[in-house]
Design a protein around this motif. Sequence first.
Motif, short mmCIF file in Angstrom:
data_model
loop_
_atom_site.label_atom_id
_atom_site.label_comp_id
_atom_site.label_asym_id
_atom_site.label_seq_id
_atom_site.Cartn_x
_atom_site.Cartn_y
_atom_site.Cartn_z
N GLU A 34 -29.52 31.75 -4.40
CA GLU A 34 -30.15 32.42 -3.26
C GLU A 34 -29.96 31.65 -1.96
OE1 GLU A 34 -34.08 33.04 -4.64
OE2 GLU A 34 -33.52 34.84 -5.78
N ASN A 35 -29.38 30.44 -2.05
CA ASN A 35 -29.17 29.65 -0.85
C ASN A 35 -27.96 30.15 -0.09
OD1 ASN A 35 -28.36 27.53 0.94
ND2 ASN A 35 -29.84 26.24 -0.14
N PRO A 36 -28.15 30.56 1.19
CA PRO A 36 -27.04 31.15 1.96
C PRO A 36 -25.92 30.17 2.29
CG PRO A 36 -28.97 30.83 3.33
CD PRO A 36 -29.41 30.51 1.92
N GLN A 37 -26.21 28.87 2.21
CA GLN A 37 -25.16 27.89 2.54
C GLN A 37 -24.18 27.69 1.39
OE1 GLN A 37 -27.99 24.98 3.45
NE2 GLN A 37 -28.11 25.54 5.62
N ILE A 38 -24.55 28.15 0.22
CA ILE A 38 -23.66 28.02 -0.93
C ILE A 38 -22.88 29.31 -1.09
CG2 ILE A 38 -23.58 27.70 -3.44
CD1 ILE A 38 -26.18 26.02 -3.07
N LEU A 46 -29.71 19.77 -1.75
CA LEU A 46 -29.50 19.86 -3.20
C LEU A 46 -30.50 18.99 -3.93
CD1 LEU A 46 -25.60 19.86 -3.50
CD2 LEU A 46 -27.16 21.76 -4.01
N ALA A 47 -30.71 17.79 -3.41
CA ALA A 47 -31.65 16.86 -4.04
C ALA A 47 -33.05 17.46 -4.04
CB ALA A 47 -31.63 15.53 -3.29
N HIS A 48 -33.37 18.10 -2.92
CA HIS A 48 -34.67 18.72 -2.79
C HIS A 48 -34.87 19.85 -3.82
CE1 HIS A 48 -38.33 20.04 -0.88
NE2 HIS A 48 -37.84 21.28 -0.83
N LEU A 49 -33.83 20.69 -3.90
CA LEU A 49 -33.88 21.82 -4.83
C LEU A 49 -34.03 21.33 -6.27
CD1 LEU A 49 -31.16 24.31 -3.48
CD2 LEU A 49 -33.64 24.62 -3.48
N ALA A 50 -33.34 20.25 -6.57
CA ALA A 50 -33.38 19.70 -7.94
C ALA A 50 -34.77 19.19 -8.26
CB ALA A 50 -32.34 18.59 -8.08
N GLU A 51 -35.33 18.51 -7.29
CA GLU A 51 -36.65 17.95 -7.49
C GLU A 51 -37.68 19.07 -7.71
OE1 GLU A 51 -37.38 14.43 -4.90
OE2 GLU A 51 -39.33 15.43 -4.66
N ARG A 108 -27.42 13.96 -12.66
CA ARG A 108 -26.76 12.73 -13.09
C ARG A 108 -25.70 12.28 -12.11
NH1 ARG A 108 -29.35 10.56 -16.47
NH2 ARG A 108 -30.26 11.69 -18.21
N ALA A 109 -25.00 13.30 -11.52
CA ALA A 109 -23.94 12.95 -10.57
C ALA A 109 -23.75 14.06 -9.56
CB ALA A 109 -22.62 12.72 -11.33
N VAL A 110 -23.40 13.69 -8.37
CA VAL A 110 -23.04 14.66 -7.33
C VAL A 110 -21.74 14.18 -6.72
CG1 VAL A 110 -23.73 15.75 -5.17
CG2 VAL A 110 -25.48 15.14 -6.85
N ASP A 111 -20.66 15.00 -6.87
CA ASP A 111 -19.34 14.59 -6.36
C ASP A 111 -18.78 15.64 -5.42
OD1 ASP A 111 -18.89 12.20 -7.82
OD2 ASP A 111 -18.64 13.43 -9.63
N VAL A 112 -18.06 15.15 -4.43
CA VAL A 112 -17.26 16.05 -3.61
C VAL A 112 -15.88 16.07 -4.24
CG1 VAL A 112 -16.32 16.53 -1.33
CG2 VAL A 112 -18.57 15.46 -1.58
N VAL A 159 -19.33 25.00 -0.61
CA VAL A 159 -20.32 25.04 0.49
C VAL A 159 -19.63 24.82 1.83
CG1 VAL A 159 -22.15 24.15 -0.99
CG2 VAL A 159 -20.74 22.56 0.33
N SER A 160 -20.28 25.23 2.90
CA SER A 160 -19.72 25.00 4.23
C SER A 160 -19.68 23.50 4.51
CB SER A 160 -20.59 25.68 5.29
OG SER A 160 -20.77 27.02 4.95
N LYS A 161 -18.61 23.09 5.21
CA LYS A 161 -18.38 21.67 5.37
C LYS A 161 -19.40 21.00 6.30
CE LYS A 161 -14.07 19.39 4.71
NZ LYS A 161 -12.63 19.50 4.91
N ASP A 162 -19.79 21.72 7.35
CA ASP A 162 -20.62 21.08 8.36
C ASP A 162 -22.09 20.97 7.98
OD1 ASP A 162 -20.22 23.85 8.44
OD2 ASP A 162 -21.32 23.95 10.34
N VAL A 163 -22.45 21.57 6.92
CA VAL A 163 -23.86 21.47 6.52
C VAL A 163 -24.08 20.22 5.70
CG1 VAL A 163 -25.72 22.63 5.30
CG2 VAL A 163 -23.95 23.99 6.42
N ASN A 164 -25.10 19.54 6.01
CA ASN A 164 -25.41 18.41 5.15
C ASN A 164 -26.22 18.91 3.97
OD1 ASN A 164 -25.93 16.09 3.88
ND2 ASN A 164 -26.89 15.06 5.63
N ILE A 165 -25.51 19.19 2.95
CA ILE A 165 -26.10 19.90 1.83
C ILE A 165 -26.77 18.96 0.84
CG2 ILE A 165 -23.98 19.88 0.44
CD1 ILE A 165 -26.06 23.02 0.79
N PHE A 166 -26.39 17.66 0.92
CA PHE A 166 -26.81 16.76 -0.17
C PHE A 166 -28.33 16.64 -0.29
CE2 PHE A 166 -22.44 15.57 0.78
CZ PHE A 166 -21.89 15.67 -0.49
N SER A 167 -29.00 16.49 0.85
CA SER A 167 -30.46 16.34 0.77
C SER A 167 -31.09 17.63 0.29
CB SER A 167 -31.03 15.95 2.14
OG SER A 167 -30.67 16.94 3.07
#
Lengths: 420, 310
Positions: free
Chosen positions: B247-251, B275-280, B287-291, B265-273
Amino acid sequence: MIFQMIKKQFLQFLRNPVEILLLIGLPIILITILGNALGNLIDGGEVDLTFKLALIEHEDEALQVENFVTELGSGDLPDEVITEIAAIAESLAPIETFKEVLHSEELNDMIIVEEAYARELDAIKADDSYATIIEFPKNFSADVLENILLDGEMNPEVIIHYKAGSEIAGNIIQQIVTMYQEEYTLGTFLGNNGIDPQQLQKMGTESKQEVSSASLHEPVSAKAYYTIGMIVMNVLFMATTIAQYAFRERQSHIFNRMIIADFSRWVYFIGILLNALIFAWIQALFVYIFAYFAFDVIWPNLPDFLIVTCFFTLAVGGLAVLLTAISFRSNSEQIISFFSGVVVTIFAFLGGSFFPSGTGSFLQKLGDYTPNGAAMSAYLSILRGETIADNIDHLVFIACFAIGAIIIGVISYPKRGAAS
Amino acid sequence: MLELIDITKKYKQTKAVKNMNMYIEKGEIVGLLGPNGAGKSTAISILSSLLEPTSGDVKFENKSMIKNPKSLRQIVGIVPQEIALYEDLSAEENMKFFGRIYRLKGKTLKNKISEVLEQIGLTDRRKDIVKTFSGGMKRRLNIGVAMLHDPEILIMDEPTVGIDPQSRNYILQTVKRLNKDRQMTVLYTSHYMEEVEYLCDRIYIMDKGNLIASGTKDEIKQILASENTISLKADHWNERFITNLRENPQIHQMKVDGNEIVLVVSKDVNIFSKLAHLAEEANVQLRAVDVKQVTLEDVFLHLTGRALRD
Ligand SMILES: Nc1ncnc2c1ncn2[C@@H]1O[C@H](COP(=O)(O)OP(=O)(O)O)[C@@H](O)[C@H]1O
Ligand SMILES: [Mg+2]
């Protein structure tokens, strides 16, 4: 190019012994089975039909004739007439004539006649080795003579016994007796009335001659019959086999490979035709050669036999291209399975491969409009000693069938660009 | 030298190929990538003159091949997707047969057969019946048969389907070698993007009869220049997390593959935080997050929303 197709087909057969067994072994097995099982329907005796017949005279014929003549003397007939009748009576000898019939060449092989005394009757009845017994009752000959020569009212009868399980033998004897009686009375009646039996035969010349010319020919043995029947049937499977190979070539894209190599699709078409024709030839010849040695199927006129084979295998080639074309067009093997599973059986049935349908019967006429049936009729006729000239109609039909199949094949054969 | 111009092919219900344009230059290895049923084989059949298109044109050296494909047929070798061989014949007998169909004869044919057998590594099995071959050996012979007449263009339709990795490598090497040593032009069809990526200079990507991308490898990957592919790993996912991602529009795209999730995902978005938030929030232990490096697979995923191999 076409030679490559034939060579490759040959190699494929060579590497598929099961296929060869089905195409060549199966007809041989079927000939053996059918030739034995249904043989007596055709041969009337190829399979052991010989039987033993006991013949019992309750009174000596010579004695009866003698008595008959003596009785004539006691009547009020003029002397010349008596001598004349006496002479005829001696020559007629009904029982003796009947024995001659039994010993005639046609029956001699089938019936073993043993003459016996009346007192042995019970023993013979108990003896299972006798299939039938014929009893000539007391006074039989005298009654017959009286009947014929003096317009007597007597109705002398022969007694026929046959044992359970010997119905066929009994039937044959019954027929012989009936035939004999009819001929006897007719012949003597005519003679009696001053009509020369020869004369009558001349009057009915036309129909008589046809019958006699037909019986001049060699009879066809059951094994020979089924050799032809099974070959004309099984050779049809060569058409389906070749069509199947062709369809597989298309399925596996070998056909496309050939088209890409600019191999003409029409050359391919002709290749299929030739493959079916050539391998049908080989198949038929194999079985015929086997039948020659194993079943004594010997062709009186080889060139005529080969001509029929040529025509028939051409029809097989036509069928192969027709089936190939339809399977290519419909992109499915169904037509081939349908043909080999259903149509061949119907054709074989109509064509007389399983049992003779009787000369001139509706079934036989219908059968002559199948390629195998027409070929079978032609083969049988040639085996009986007739020639190609007698079979032109069959050959014309086979040729028309072949050409028809080829034309429909050409029409249904997919043109370039159709779905692959 | 060989082109498809606005080709459409209709079957009864399906349009197998829609308005397709494609060209192949001398000496190239061109890849045609697409999932099963994309229309690759249909396109190839049209290109090689086996199939007439419903509309459009096939040109070889600027001449239309639709009506008279003779000149094309002489220089094209086709490796069908199927094993188009006689199973009951030996390798050599097959080659002889097809060589003769190509009107090769005598010594020329004999030498050519030996040469090709060497190339496909079947010299010691030449007398053996094809039926006894492994899948890989059959595939190699399938290729060999297409090379007997020294084609200038080799069109290969999924030549590595269903074989072991060794045979697959062998085939890939052979194609590369043929292209290098003999300047053989190759059109290589596959639904394995690694193969196409390894072999090809230029690539066409097809899906459902449409050409969805074309160009050199780099050009195609540029499609994803404004995007990143991110791989997430965890022991297990839950419904809530996946729904949140979806449901996330950035993905833009996502694919769940066991305990890996691939996201575009779009390049200019800082998606990492994020994603971490969604996971929490969903109580998922990442376990791992890779580009990830962009692959053709990602491009396909990006363009169609589906994986190349479902
Ligand atoms: N002969 C045919 N008749 C009808 N539909 C076909 C035929 N050949 C292929 N198709 C359809 O065309 C589409 C493309 O098939 P194809 O070219 O074989 O795809 P690919 O080679 O990429 O797997 C598929 O949906 C397939 O079902
Ligand atoms: Mg395909």
